[in-house]
Every structure is written in structure tokens, then in C-alpha cells.
Design a protein around this motif. Structure first.
Motif, PDB file in Angstrom:
ATOM      1  N   ILE A 282     -18.440   5.165 -24.727  1.00  0.00           N
ATOM      2  CA  ILE A 282     -18.737   6.486 -24.168  1.00  0.00           C
ATOM      3  C   ILE A 282     -18.112   7.601 -25.007  1.00  0.00           C
ATOM      4  O   ILE A 282     -18.767   8.607 -25.322  1.00  0.00           O
ATOM      5  CB  ILE A 282     -18.288   6.579 -22.692  1.00  0.00           C
ATOM      6  N   ASN A 283     -16.861   7.446 -25.394  1.00  0.00           N
ATOM      7  CA  ASN A 283     -16.212   8.498 -26.193  1.00  0.00           C
ATOM      8  C   ASN A 283     -16.921   8.723 -27.519  1.00  0.00           C
ATOM      9  O   ASN A 283     -17.061   9.867 -27.984  1.00  0.00           O
ATOM     10  CB  ASN A 283     -14.733   8.168 -26.431  1.00  0.00           C
ATOM     11  N   GLU A 284     -17.382   7.646 -28.143  1.00  0.00           N
ATOM     12  CA  GLU A 284     -18.086   7.779 -29.416  1.00  0.00           C
ATOM     13  C   GLU A 284     -19.442   8.477 -29.226  1.00  0.00           C
ATOM     14  O   GLU A 284     -19.850   9.300 -30.053  1.00  0.00           O
ATOM     15  CB  GLU A 284     -18.280   6.407 -30.055  1.00  0.00           C
ATOM     16  N   LEU A 285     -20.118   8.171 -28.137  1.00  0.00           N
ATOM     17  CA  LEU A 285     -21.383   8.850 -27.838  1.00  0.00           C
ATOM     18  C   LEU A 285     -21.157  10.342 -27.612  1.00  0.00           C
ATOM     19  O   LEU A 285     -21.975  11.172 -28.008  1.00  0.00           O
ATOM     20  CB  LEU A 285     -22.036   8.223 -26.606  1.00  0.00           C
TER      21      LEU A 285
ATOM     22  N   LEU B   8     -27.489  14.241 -24.485  1.00  0.00           N
ATOM     23  CA  LEU B   8     -26.750  13.013 -24.202  1.00  0.00           C
ATOM     24  C   LEU B   8     -25.387  13.341 -23.593  1.00  0.00           C
ATOM     25  O   LEU B   8     -24.970  12.734 -22.592  1.00  0.00           O
ATOM     26  CB  LEU B   8     -26.581  12.203 -25.485  1.00  0.00           C
ATOM     27  N   LYS B   9     -24.707  14.313 -24.167  1.00  0.00           N
ATOM     28  CA  LYS B   9     -23.392  14.715 -23.644  1.00  0.00           C
ATOM     29  C   LYS B   9     -23.510  15.268 -22.226  1.00  0.00           C
ATOM     30  O   LYS B   9     -22.664  14.976 -21.367  1.00  0.00           O
ATOM     31  CB  LYS B   9     -22.768  15.771 -24.558  1.00  0.00           C
ATOM     32  N   THR B  10     -24.557  16.058 -21.986  1.00  0.00           N
ATOM     33  CA  THR B  10     -24.780  16.606 -20.645  1.00  0.00           C
ATOM     34  C   THR B  10     -24.977  15.486 -19.636  1.00  0.00           C
ATOM     35  O   THR B  10     -24.421  15.503 -18.540  1.00  0.00           O
ATOM     36  CB  THR B  10     -26.014  17.539 -20.650  1.00  0.00           C
ATOM     37  N   GLY B  11     -25.770  14.483 -20.024  1.00  0.00           N
ATOM     38  CA  GLY B  11     -26.012  13.352 -19.137  1.00  0.00           C
ATOM     39  C   GLY B  11     -24.769  12.521 -18.895  1.00  0.00           C
ATOM     40  O   GLY B  11     -24.492  12.104 -17.763  1.00  0.00           O
ATOM     41  N   LEU B  12     -24.003  12.285 -19.947  1.00  0.00           N
ATOM     42  CA  LEU B  12     -22.768  11.513 -19.816  1.00  0.00           C
ATOM     43  C   LEU B  12     -21.769  12.225 -18.913  1.00  0.00           C
ATOM     44  O   LEU B  12     -21.105  11.599 -18.084  1.00  0.00           O
ATOM     45  CB  LEU B  12     -22.150  11.268 -21.192  1.00  0.00           C
ATOM     46  N   ALA B  13     -21.672  13.533 -19.079  1.00  0.00           N
ATOM     47  CA  ALA B  13     -20.747  14.308 -18.240  1.00  0.00           C
ATOM     48  C   ALA B  13     -21.147  14.205 -16.770  1.00  0.00           C
ATOM     49  O   ALA B  13     -20.304  13.987 -15.896  1.00  0.00           O
ATOM     50  CB  ALA B  13     -20.733  15.771 -18.688  1.00  0.00           C
ATOM     51  N   ALA B  14     -22.439  14.333 -16.509  1.00  0.00           N
ATOM     52  CA  ALA B  14     -22.918  14.252 -15.127  1.00  0.00           C
ATOM     53  C   ALA B  14     -22.661  12.871 -14.526  1.00  0.00           C
ATOM     54  O   ALA B  14     -22.303  12.752 -13.352  1.00  0.00           O
ATOM     55  CB  ALA B  14     -24.410  14.571 -15.080  1.00  0.00           C
TER      56      ALA B  14
ATOM     57  N   LEU C 222     -28.336   0.008 -24.413  1.00  0.00           N
ATOM     58  CA  LEU C 222     -27.300  -0.143 -23.394  1.00  0.00           C
ATOM     59  C   LEU C 222     -25.942  -0.195 -24.088  1.00  0.00           C
ATOM     60  O   LEU C 222     -25.751  -0.965 -25.027  1.00  0.00           O
ATOM     61  CB  LEU C 222     -27.542  -1.433 -22.606  1.00  0.00           C
ATOM     62  N   PHE C 223     -25.006   0.627 -23.618  1.00  0.00           N
ATOM     63  CA  PHE C 223     -23.676   0.705 -24.225  1.00  0.00           C
ATOM     64  C   PHE C 223     -22.594   0.411 -23.200  1.00  0.00           C
ATOM     65  O   PHE C 223     -22.609   0.973 -22.097  1.00  0.00           O
ATOM     66  CB  PHE C 223     -23.417   2.117 -24.782  1.00  0.00           C
TER      67      PHE C 223
ATOM     68  N   TYR D 166     -20.302  10.646 -15.544  1.00  0.00           N
ATOM     69  CA  TYR D 166     -18.898  10.270 -15.511  1.00  0.00           C
ATOM     70  C   TYR D 166     -18.096  11.068 -14.490  1.00  0.00           C
ATOM     71  O   TYR D 166     -17.116  10.568 -13.934  1.00  0.00           O
ATOM     72  CB  TYR D 166     -18.293  10.416 -16.907  1.00  0.00           C
ATOM     73  N   ILE D 167     -18.535  12.284 -14.205  1.00  0.00           N
ATOM     74  CA  ILE D 167     -17.831  13.108 -13.217  1.00  0.00           C
ATOM     75  C   ILE D 167     -17.918  12.465 -11.834  1.00  0.00           C
ATOM     76  O   ILE D 167     -16.958  12.455 -11.067  1.00  0.00           O
ATOM     77  CB  ILE D 167     -18.414  14.540 -13.186  1.00  0.00           C
TER      78      ILE D 167
END
Length: 200
Positions: free
Chosen positions: A149-152, A83-89, A143-144, A91-92
Motif C-alpha cells: 500500500i505505501n508503495e502504491l 489510486l491514492k484517492t481510492g486508497l485513502a478512502a 491484487l496487492f 484505508y480511513i
């Protein structure tokens, strides 16, 4: 509303005897291709697919799709790392997204219609989270709003998005999706699902 979608597909399918569940076929398509095309059909923003184990076998199924594929080398540590990997991709490259949609590959009956309904509920009720209810849980598809996002990103180990959903039930719209309980996690699950489809 611009939505970034993350499809979590990095697991090693250990309960499938090493056969990637992402490649199970349903109605002539692999599960990974099916869920990715549904996400793209929303036409609401970027789609990121997170791969890990069996990457080389799964990647050809995504050929020709307008998506971002990212690798999670830490996939053995649990779902949170994917999940973190996906969020980073996401959000970048897309800091302007309003919401994040999280999907798994092993729920074969997730459809474009369900995802569109979730967006309608989000618009009508205006809550920060929309999640699906089945069995005794409220979980993915989910859906969030960007405020989560920070909490995820703070999730660890095997903790998935439902940990955030449970903590914020007062800000969560629930969408009934009994078919979400069909989760192809093991060979037995696949056999039972195939039998049900034959009898329909």
C-alpha cells in the motif's frame, strides 16, 4: 481474507471525443455498472469507486449499490492521483484490509470468474501480488497485499499499478488473461469490439 477493491473511473475519455467510456454498454449494462457489480459479487470487502471527470453523468449508474464513491479533483494529473484517492478512502474506514484489488472500467471482459480465479491463485501461491498478463504487459486487474500500500501511494502522474508489479516480479503471480488486451480507449476500439461481438 478481507479485500478492498478500488475501481478507477475518473478519466475524461479524451480519445472518445468526450463521451464517457464508463457509460459504454456491453450486454445491456454500462461498463462502470458491470465492473462494480462484479467487484461486489466477490463479497470479500468494501468497494470504492473513484470518479472525476463526468461525475454527474456517471453517478446515476451506481445508484443502489453498496459502495463508497469518492471524487478525485486532481484527476487531470494522471492515474496515480485516483489510486491514492481510492486508497485513502479505503484505508480511513477499513484499516483491517489484507489486500487491495485494483480495477479499470475499460476492460469489458473482466468477469467475476476471473477475479475469483485471481483469489485462488493468491491462496495457492501465496505471493504478495497477483496480476493479469496480456499482450506484452502484466497489469490490471491486479491484487496487492497490504505490504504494498505505501508503495502504491508513492506513485505519481500517469504511473499506474504496473510500475509496482514490474518492480516486484519475483513476488508476483501471473494470471493469463488475453482478453485484458481489449481496452476500450477510443471510438475505434469500441467499433472494433462491437464488430467482434457481432461475429461471435
Amino acid at each position: 481474507m478481507k479485500i478492498g477493491t478500488i475501481i478507477l473511473a475518473a478519466g475524461d475519455s479524451s480519445r472518445m471525443g468526450g463521451e464517457p467510456k464508463q457509460l459504454i454498454t456491453y450486454k445491456g449494462q454500462s461498463l462502470i455498472r458491470r465492473i462494480t457489480e462484479s467487484a461486489l459479487s466477490l463479497q470479500r470487502g468494501p468497494v470504492v469507486v473513484v470518479l472525476g471527470a463526468n461525475r454527474e453523468r456517471i453517478l446515476p449508474e451506481l445508484a443502489g449499490l453498496h459502495i463508497t464513491v469518492v471524487d478525485n479533483p486532481n484527476w487531470p494529473t494522471g492515474q496515480a492521483s485516483s489510486l491514492k484517492t481510492g486508497l485513502a478512502a479505503l484505508y480511513i474506514t477499513h484499516k483491517d484490509i489484507d489486500s487491495v484489488l485494483v480495477l479499470h472500467t475499460d476492460q469489458p471482459l473482466v468477469s467475476l470468474g476471473l477475479l475469483l480465479h485471481m483469489l485462488e491463485v493468491n491462496q495457492e501461491e501465496g505471493k504478495g501480488i497477483v496480476a493479469c498478463r496480456y499482450d506484452t504487459q502484466i497489469s490490471v486487474p491486479a491484487l496487492f497485499g497490504r505490504q504494498y500500500i505505501n508503495e502504491l501511494l508513492q506513485l505519481e502522474g500517469d504511473k499506474g499499478v504496473k510500475w509496482v508489479v514490474v518492480r516486484h516480479r519475483n513476488d508476483c503471480s501471473e494470471v493469463p488473461f488475453e482478453a485484458g488486451a481489449i481496452d476500450l480507449d477510443s471510438r475505434r476500439d469500441v467499433e472494433m469490439f462491437a464488430q467482434v461481438q457481432l461475429s461471435v
